[in-house]
Design a protein around this motif. Structure first.
Motif, short mmCIF file in Angstrom:
data_model
loop_
_atom_site.label_atom_id
_atom_site.label_comp_id
_atom_site.label_asym_id
_atom_site.label_seq_id
_atom_site.Cartn_x
_atom_site.Cartn_y
_atom_site.Cartn_z
N SER A 88 4.55 -32.07 -11.41
CA SER A 88 4.62 -32.50 -12.74
C SER A 88 3.80 -33.27 -13.19
O SER A 88 3.50 -34.36 -12.52
CB SER A 88 6.07 -32.70 -13.03
OG SER A 88 6.14 -32.46 -14.58
N ASN A 89 3.18 -33.31 -14.35
CA ASN A 89 2.01 -34.12 -14.84
C ASN A 89 2.69 -35.30 -15.48
O ASN A 89 2.81 -35.33 -16.79
CB ASN A 89 1.17 -33.35 -15.63
CG ASN A 89 -0.33 -34.33 -16.04
OD1 ASN A 89 -0.21 -35.43 -15.93
ND2 ASN A 89 -1.11 -33.79 -16.71
N ASN A 90 3.16 -36.43 -14.59
CA ASN A 90 4.22 -37.18 -15.13
C ASN A 90 3.53 -38.15 -16.12
O ASN A 90 4.34 -38.67 -17.16
CB ASN A 90 4.74 -38.19 -14.00
CG ASN A 90 3.72 -38.62 -13.22
OD1 ASN A 90 3.10 -37.68 -12.57
ND2 ASN A 90 3.44 -39.92 -13.13
N ALA A 91 2.48 -38.30 -16.30
CA ALA A 91 1.73 -39.22 -17.42
C ALA A 91 1.86 -38.63 -18.88
O ALA A 91 1.84 -39.27 -19.82
CB ALA A 91 0.14 -39.46 -17.15
N TYR A 92 2.25 -37.19 -18.69
CA TYR A 92 2.10 -36.54 -19.89
C TYR A 92 3.88 -36.17 -20.29
O TYR A 92 4.19 -35.28 -21.18
CB TYR A 92 1.46 -35.20 -20.14
CG TYR A 92 -0.11 -35.82 -20.50
CD1 TYR A 92 -0.69 -35.70 -21.84
CD2 TYR A 92 -0.86 -36.04 -19.24
CE1 TYR A 92 -2.00 -36.22 -21.79
CE2 TYR A 92 -2.13 -36.37 -19.58
CZ TYR A 92 -2.76 -36.47 -20.73
OH TYR A 92 -3.97 -36.70 -20.86
N CYS A 93 4.53 -36.47 -19.39
CA CYS A 93 6.06 -36.02 -19.61
C CYS A 93 6.67 -37.34 -20.60
O CYS A 93 6.74 -38.31 -19.97
CB CYS A 93 6.78 -36.35 -18.28
SG CYS A 93 6.34 -34.98 -17.10
N PRO A 94 7.01 -36.80 -21.69
CA PRO A 94 7.66 -37.77 -22.60
C PRO A 94 8.73 -38.63 -22.21
O PRO A 94 9.13 -39.83 -22.39
CB PRO A 94 8.12 -36.91 -23.77
CG PRO A 94 8.01 -35.64 -23.38
CD PRO A 94 7.18 -35.42 -22.38
#
Lengths: 268, 298
Positions: free
Chosen positions: B218-224
């Protein structure tokens, strides 16, 4: 440009073998030795030559004695403004031959590529195996505007043969593969000994006894042929159904004769 | 760059060469052509887990198809020719051959060929029929419903896979609605597919993971929801991010598709909840194709 033009100097007294006279011929063509009956003659003795070879050869006024016209042709175009004799386009591999009259026996025998169009009739064994050969035509296209003699497409191995008129006895005998379309009437015993391949016919009368009726079907393949086959497209325009006869079942053959239904818009 | 209130970030999509082919699927009705096409291109969102990426390119009117019936053009991409060669006959065999009234034709020529009928003919168990029509071999395979007709093989092309845009929205609903509008506009670009469900991926990934054996995570930098737990790429007003991935037959096709998506999103504007448009990349060192958002919109 009409390329090299051959005009007969008069009536031929014997059969003329034109097998080495091709659009690509080079050298002193006037002196070119060709078969003339049991002897040989110079091309210039029998024909008046004009023009120059440029990939096209025209024979002004043909004759039923002109054998092996275009034999072995691999490229270029031959136009005959008249009739030709036997073995037209024998073992042709490419190029185009147009005969505005009729052709004799064994036209397109063992053809493997290119195209032959005969406006009139052809003799026996159109596209068939020649002397000593096991297989007939294996590729290319033959279109006959008139009718064909006996055993058209005998041992056909590939390619497309279209006969706009009738086909005499034994059309498609022992066919191995390929497509033979007869738009006129079939002579008796058509498709006898057929192993594979397709006969397109307008009526089942004349098919050999070994063909079994598989019923009428809406065949997607006919729609593809109507769009992709340059030579056969006109046969299938508006036709999507055919009655399939499988054969020759007496030898376990997996060939077929497709009887084209009338032009209707029915489906299913 | 800000267009209609939407920030176009100074970023780029990093894409890779992929080998692809186009297949034309026809059927008696548009409905069944589409069912066969959707089934054949199903489970093909990402090469990471599916072995290929595939999708519907466009519907084709009956008069333009090889058999005059309604058709659908599909594209299938794989990381290399050998992978493509393996997946194409499998997918056609299981999903098109089986689908009522279908036929399958080559949608491109050139390149190294991939098998259609060349592989599937054996299903005919000896009853199959080959025809050589104007130099192309075509197969008729008897099936219970009638006959399955297909070309012998299809050509291939080296295309581009992994083009993408990220849509940063003010809510999940608005991000999705914007992504739907963008995907619809992008799907019209010739030579492109959007391989994810409905063209949209809600779980964009980064390379690698804390877990061994995971190639993507999961692309955590883009997970709100992770905003407070590490570096984030999301401004406070962004509550949801949707990604649209693009595979195309050429760099230009992917570039055109990217622009079509951004233009559609800009037209919606900030008022419809589109905060920013970003793109996914790996720092520029992995993929040879870089689709710079601002250059595309310049």
């Amino acid at each position: 440009m009409t390329g090299l033009v051959l005009t007969p100097r008069g009536e031929f007294e014997a059969r003329v073998d034109l097998s080495c006279v091709l659009p690509s011929a080079e050298g002193d063509l006037e002196k070119l030795k060709i078969g003339y009956g049991a002897a040989r003659a110079e091309l210039g003795e029998l024909f008046e030559l004009s023009g120059a070879p440029d990939g096209r050869l025209t024979i002004e006024g043909g004759g039923a004695q002109l054998d092996r016209v275009g034999a072995g042709l691999s490229s270029g175009e031959i136009v005959v403004k008249g009739d030709v004799g036997a073995q037209l386009g024998l073992r042709q591999t490419g190029g185009v031959i147009v005969v505005k009259g009729s052709a004799g026996d064994y036209a397109a025998s063992e053809l493997s590529g290119g195209k032959i169009a005969v406006a009139g009739d052809v003799g026996a064994r159109l596209g068939a195996a020649g002397d000593g050969a096991k297989r007939g035509m294996s590729g290319g296209v033959v279109v006959v505007g008139g009718s064909a003699g006996a055993r058209a497409g005998e041992r056909l191995r590939g390619g497309v043969v279209l006969i706009e008129g009738d086909a005499a006895e034994g059309a498609g005998t022992s066919m191995i593969a390929g497509t033979l379309a007869v738009m006129g009437k079939l002579g008796r015993n058509a498709g006898r000994g057929m192993k594979r391949g397709t006969l397109f016919v307008s009526a089942p009368e004349g098919l050999a006894a070994g063909f079994g009726d598989a019923g009428e079907h809406d065949l997607v393949m006919l729609r593809v042929l109507a769009r992709r086959s340059h030579e056969l497209a006109h046969l299938f325009a508006g036709r999507t159904r055919a009655r399939r006869f499988a054969g020759d079942l007496t030898i376990g053959g997996k060939g077929e004769a497709l009887v084209l239904a009338n032009k209707v818009s029915a489906s299913g | 760059m800000i267009l209609n209130g939407v920030e176009i970030r100074d970023s780029f999509a990093e894409a890779f060469p992929m080998v692809g082919t186009r297949l034309i699927i026809t059927a008696d009705t548009p409905k069944w052509a589409m069912i066969a096409a959707k089934t054949m291109t199903g489970f093909a969102t990402s090469v990471i887990g599916c072995g290929c990426e595939a999708g519907v390119e466009r519907e084709i009117p009956a008069e333009e198809t090889p058999d005059g019936r309604p058709g659908v053009s599909t594209l299938i991409f794989a990381m290399d020719y050998n992978s493509l060669k393996a997946v194409v006959p499998n997918r056609i065999g299981q999903c098109v051959l089986t689908s009522p009234t279908s036929a399958c034709y080559a949608g491109m020529e050139g390149g190294k060929p991939v098998s259609i009928g060349k592989a599937l003919r054996y299903f005919g168990d000896g009853w199959q029929i080959a025809k050589n029509v104007d130099g192309k071999r075509i197969w008729r395979i008897p099936v219970m419903e009638g006959e399955f007709v297909c070309d012998h093989e299809s050509g291939t092309v080296t295309g581009v896979g992994g083009g993408n845009i990220l849509i940063l929205g003010t809510s999940r609903r608005e991000a999705l609605e914007a992504a739907e509008v963008a995907a619809e506009a992008m799907a019209k670009t010739p030579g492109c597919i959007l391989p994810f469900p409905g063209g949209i991926v809600r779980s964009g990934s980064k390379v690698g993971s804390k877990y061994k054996g995971m190639f993507a995570s999961s692309n955590n930098a883009y997970c709100p929801t992770l905003r407070a737990q590490g570096p984030t790429a999301l401004p406070p007003e962004v509550a949801s991010v949707m990604e649209i991935v693009i595979d195309g037959v050429s760099e230009k096709a992917v570039s055109d598709c990217t622009r079509a998506g951004i233009e559609a999103l800009v037209k919606l504007g900030r008022d419809k909840g589109v905060v920013a448009i970003d793109a996914g990349n790996y720092g520029g060192n992995l993929g040879p194709f870089h689709f710079k958002l601002r250059e595309i919109m310049a």
